[in-house]
Design a protein around this motif. Sequence first.
Motif, PDB file in Angstrom:
ATOM      1  N   LEU A 162       1.086  -1.137   0.156  1.00  0.00           N
ATOM      2  CA  LEU A 162       0.162  -0.221  -0.413  1.00  0.00           C
ATOM      3  C   LEU A 162       0.622   0.962   0.055  1.00  0.00           C
ATOM      4  CD1 LEU A 162      -2.679   1.340  -0.030  1.00  0.00           C
ATOM      5  CD2 LEU A 162      -2.131   1.030   3.035  1.00  0.00           C
ATOM      6  N   GLY A 163       1.762   1.152   0.287  1.00  0.00           N
ATOM      7  CA  GLY A 163       2.826   2.346   0.842  1.00  0.00           C
ATOM      8  C   GLY A 163       3.370   2.540  -0.244  1.00  0.00           C
ATOM      9  N   ARG A 164       3.509   1.512  -0.942  1.00  0.00           N
ATOM     10  CA  ARG A 164       4.371   2.139  -2.828  1.00  0.00           C
ATOM     11  C   ARG A 164       3.398   2.024  -3.615  1.00  0.00           C
ATOM     12  NH1 ARG A 164       5.948  -2.806  -6.729  1.00  0.00           N
ATOM     13  NH2 ARG A 164       6.868  -2.087  -8.675  1.00  0.00           N
ATOM     14  N   ILE A 165       2.082   1.860  -3.361  1.00  0.00           N
ATOM     15  CA  ILE A 165       1.031   2.310  -4.284  1.00  0.00           C
ATOM     16  C   ILE A 165       0.697   3.512  -4.448  1.00  0.00           C
ATOM     17  CG2 ILE A 165      -1.180   2.395  -4.518  1.00  0.00           C
ATOM     18  CD1 ILE A 165      -0.179  -0.099  -6.073  1.00  0.00           C
ATOM     19  N   LEU A 166       0.794   3.986  -2.872  1.00  0.00           N
ATOM     20  CA  LEU A 166       0.368   5.436  -2.550  1.00  0.00           C
ATOM     21  C   LEU A 166       1.453   6.129  -3.166  1.00  0.00           C
ATOM     22  CD1 LEU A 166      -0.496   5.116   1.562  1.00  0.00           C
ATOM     23  CD2 LEU A 166      -1.776   5.750  -1.396  1.00  0.00           C
ATOM     24  N   ASP A 167       2.533   6.057  -2.549  1.00  0.00           N
ATOM     25  CA  ASP A 167       3.938   6.943  -2.653  1.00  0.00           C
ATOM     26  C   ASP A 167       4.076   6.853  -4.541  1.00  0.00           C
ATOM     27  OD1 ASP A 167       4.716   7.045  -0.407  1.00  0.00           O
ATOM     28  OD2 ASP A 167       6.532   5.194  -0.157  1.00  0.00           O
ATOM     29  N   TYR A 186       2.194   5.758  -7.497  1.00  0.00           N
ATOM     30  CA  TYR A 186       1.407   5.729  -8.418  1.00  0.00           C
ATOM     31  C   TYR A 186       0.165   7.109  -8.203  1.00  0.00           C
ATOM     32  CZ  TYR A 186       3.199   1.346  -9.657  1.00  0.00           C
ATOM     33  OH  TYR A 186       4.814   0.423  -9.826  1.00  0.00           O
ATOM     34  N   VAL A 187      -0.352   6.983  -7.115  1.00  0.00           N
ATOM     35  CA  VAL A 187      -1.195   7.426  -6.794  1.00  0.00           C
ATOM     36  C   VAL A 187      -2.051   9.007  -7.569  1.00  0.00           C
ATOM     37  CG1 VAL A 187      -2.654   6.319  -5.338  1.00  0.00           C
ATOM     38  CG2 VAL A 187      -1.470   8.365  -4.521  1.00  0.00           C
ATOM     39  N   ASP A 188      -2.358   9.613  -8.567  1.00  0.00           N
ATOM     40  CA  ASP A 188      -2.232  11.429  -8.793  1.00  0.00           C
ATOM     41  C   ASP A 188      -3.504  11.873  -7.986  1.00  0.00           C
ATOM     42  OD1 ASP A 188      -0.652  10.675  -9.719  1.00  0.00           O
ATOM     43  OD2 ASP A 188      -1.939  10.185 -12.083  1.00  0.00           O
ATOM     44  N   PHE A 189      -4.083  11.400  -6.842  1.00  0.00           N
ATOM     45  CA  PHE A 189      -4.912  12.476  -6.274  1.00  0.00           C
ATOM     46  C   PHE A 189      -4.704  12.147  -4.961  1.00  0.00           C
ATOM     47  CE2 PHE A 189      -6.087   7.922  -7.530  1.00  0.00           C
ATOM     48  CZ  PHE A 189      -6.404   7.195  -6.145  1.00  0.00           C
ATOM     49  N   GLU A 190      -5.116  12.621  -3.921  1.00  0.00           N
ATOM     50  CA  GLU A 190      -4.999  13.268  -2.135  1.00  0.00           C
ATOM     51  C   GLU A 190      -5.573  11.419  -1.139  1.00  0.00           C
ATOM     52  OE1 GLU A 190      -4.512  17.226   0.233  1.00  0.00           O
ATOM     53  OE2 GLU A 190      -5.288  17.858  -2.553  1.00  0.00           O
ATOM     54  N   VAL A 191      -4.896  10.726  -0.249  1.00  0.00           N
ATOM     55  CA  VAL A 191      -5.498  10.135   0.408  1.00  0.00           C
ATOM     56  C   VAL A 191      -5.232  10.534   1.344  1.00  0.00           C
ATOM     57  CG1 VAL A 191      -4.947   7.867   0.879  1.00  0.00           C
ATOM     58  CG2 VAL A 191      -4.790   8.517  -1.384  1.00  0.00           C
ATOM     59  N   VAL A 192      -6.697  10.353   2.018  1.00  0.00           N
ATOM     60  CA  VAL A 192      -6.859  12.009   3.353  1.00  0.00           C
ATOM     61  C   VAL A 192      -7.464  10.277   5.211  1.00  0.00           C
ATOM     62  CG1 VAL A 192      -6.564  13.801   3.566  1.00  0.00           C
ATOM     63  CG2 VAL A 192      -8.344  11.912   3.020  1.00  0.00           C
ATOM     64  N   CYS A 193      -6.493  10.386   5.792  1.00  0.00           N
ATOM     65  CA  CYS A 193      -7.398   9.197   6.879  1.00  0.00           C
ATOM     66  C   CYS A 193      -6.420  10.092   8.606  1.00  0.00           C
ATOM     67  CB  CYS A 193      -6.644   7.577   6.640  1.00  0.00           C
ATOM     68  SG  CYS A 193      -7.850   6.867   7.545  1.00  0.00           S
ATOM     69  N   PRO A 249       2.551   7.767   7.208  1.00  0.00           N
ATOM     70  CA  PRO A 249       1.133   8.545   7.520  1.00  0.00           C
ATOM     71  C   PRO A 249       0.498   8.881   6.672  1.00  0.00           C
ATOM     72  CG  PRO A 249       2.371   8.398   9.225  1.00  0.00           C
ATOM     73  CD  PRO A 249       3.114   8.464   8.292  1.00  0.00           C
ATOM     74  N   VAL A 250      -0.499   8.918   6.580  1.00  0.00           N
ATOM     75  CA  VAL A 250      -1.110  10.110   5.898  1.00  0.00           C
ATOM     76  C   VAL A 250      -2.095  10.878   6.042  1.00  0.00           C
ATOM     77  CG1 VAL A 250      -1.622   7.986   3.667  1.00  0.00           C
ATOM     78  CG2 VAL A 250      -3.404   8.648   5.275  1.00  0.00           C
ATOM     79  N   ALA A 251      -2.561  12.371   5.194  1.00  0.00           N
ATOM     80  CA  ALA A 251      -2.468  13.296   6.290  1.00  0.00           C
ATOM     81  C   ALA A 251      -4.011  13.375   6.896  1.00  0.00           C
ATOM     82  CB  ALA A 251      -2.989  14.839   5.421  1.00  0.00           C
ATOM     83  N   PRO A 252      -4.312  13.598   8.252  1.00  0.00           N
ATOM     84  CA  PRO A 252      -6.345  13.783   8.504  1.00  0.00           C
ATOM     85  C   PRO A 252      -7.049  14.172   7.841  1.00  0.00           C
ATOM     86  CG  PRO A 252      -5.083  15.222   9.175  1.00  0.00           C
ATOM     87  CD  PRO A 252      -3.434  14.312   8.650  1.00  0.00           C
TER      88      PRO A 252
END
Length: 474
Positions: A109-114, A116-123, A135-138
Amino acid sequence: MNSTLRTLVAALTLLLAACTPREQTLVVLSTNDMHGKIQRFPQLYTAVEACRDTTACMLLVDAGDRWTGNAYVDKVPVAGLPIIELMNRVGYDVVTLGNHEFDFGQAHLGRILDEYVDFEVVCANIESDTTSFKPVAPYTILEREGVKIGLVGVITNYEGGGTPAGNKSSYVGLRFSDPQQAAVRAAEELRGKVDVLILLSHMGHDRDFELLARESRYDLVVSGHTHEYLDTLVCGTQLGQTYKDVRNVGIAKIHLRGKRVKGVEYENVLTTAYAPDSTLKTLVEGYYADEELNRPIGTMQQTATQVGLANWFTELMKRRTQSEVAFYHIGGVRLDSLERGGVGTATVYDLEPFSTRVATMKMTPSQMRKMLITKYNEATREGHRIDLHSRTPYTICCTEADEAVDVKFPTLKEGRTYRVAITDYAFKNYNGLDYTEGEITDHLITDLMLEALRRAPVRPDNEQHASIRPQIRQ
């Protein structure tokens, strides 16, 4: 009217117009629980582009669980990448995490987020002490046509004893705080900084109801995790969920006068209501053009229900491990049914996409009884139902308050020890397990299915062998 008076009226009219707050509408398109079902992305793209053609004041968001459930997405060199590539093409803005994002491990998952994704991920309710998952932004703040929009993400921690549902090994080094408390804290931080506040929630609509009973600062909650079709107001806040598998797109219209929200309209619209985009259709067809996954390898002699599929799994588990009893948790059967006729490899992986292994152990009926009672009485979505299916018949006896107090096994002998097969997920995660000589084998459920289909046509047993006997007076 003389010219001086006309001039004065015109000036007053212009002044009143300038002082009247501007009215505009923010459109939020949403999905949830896509589970790799990319076949409807060409229609989704058309829907999104139609909205973009009419307004620049719009967002596209997702509430989690983007893969696990489609072999053409899951069984590729970079698991899950096809749906991420399509989401990039469609132009998602912000998403939150679902429990199935962790199915291939947090490093993946960390590799995908680093990469491949062109959108923001929040949690907002996840913390990490690992190097494999940053960690992703809240939350994030976006602006559209002068409107400031705060978007918060949360993920469930209710099913896994403080973690999301899934294998505990996927969550080592991660902490998941209470998602409702995290959503409240984020609302406190953001409400004075934004004009519109949106929650992307992967904790389930029932938990969203609990949150909104005490938190009124959100204007819209985009819900996921429970695969519901929702369009409802909860204590004045709009709550929407699009079911699953990109069958619908949620369309929320947030009406503003100046910087104040005056109302929210929401509807779920079938993606099939839109014509497929030809470019994305070609891309999707390319993902599905996998000869090895498409080739039929066997036959179902009759349509199998979800219960019939669980029964088939337990029979395969028993035979391979030479067990006398077998249990399979119904949540692992990811198709509602399997039609009569040819079955390809892709369908097998769609049916059981978790790389589930068979575990074995020695148990007495008393120990099996404890396992089943504990599972039934859980205050989770897996509780108060037949969760563990078996071809060994049993009856759960309940009080009028629907609490399990006993389990009857008509074909088992009390005091005798039986060899029991169960899924590795249940073996590692279920409470109330008491056994001896337990181990996880190397036998994959998918391998057992593939072997059985190649060997002979399959005739499933669709009978429900477990039952609940309610209202036993104490």
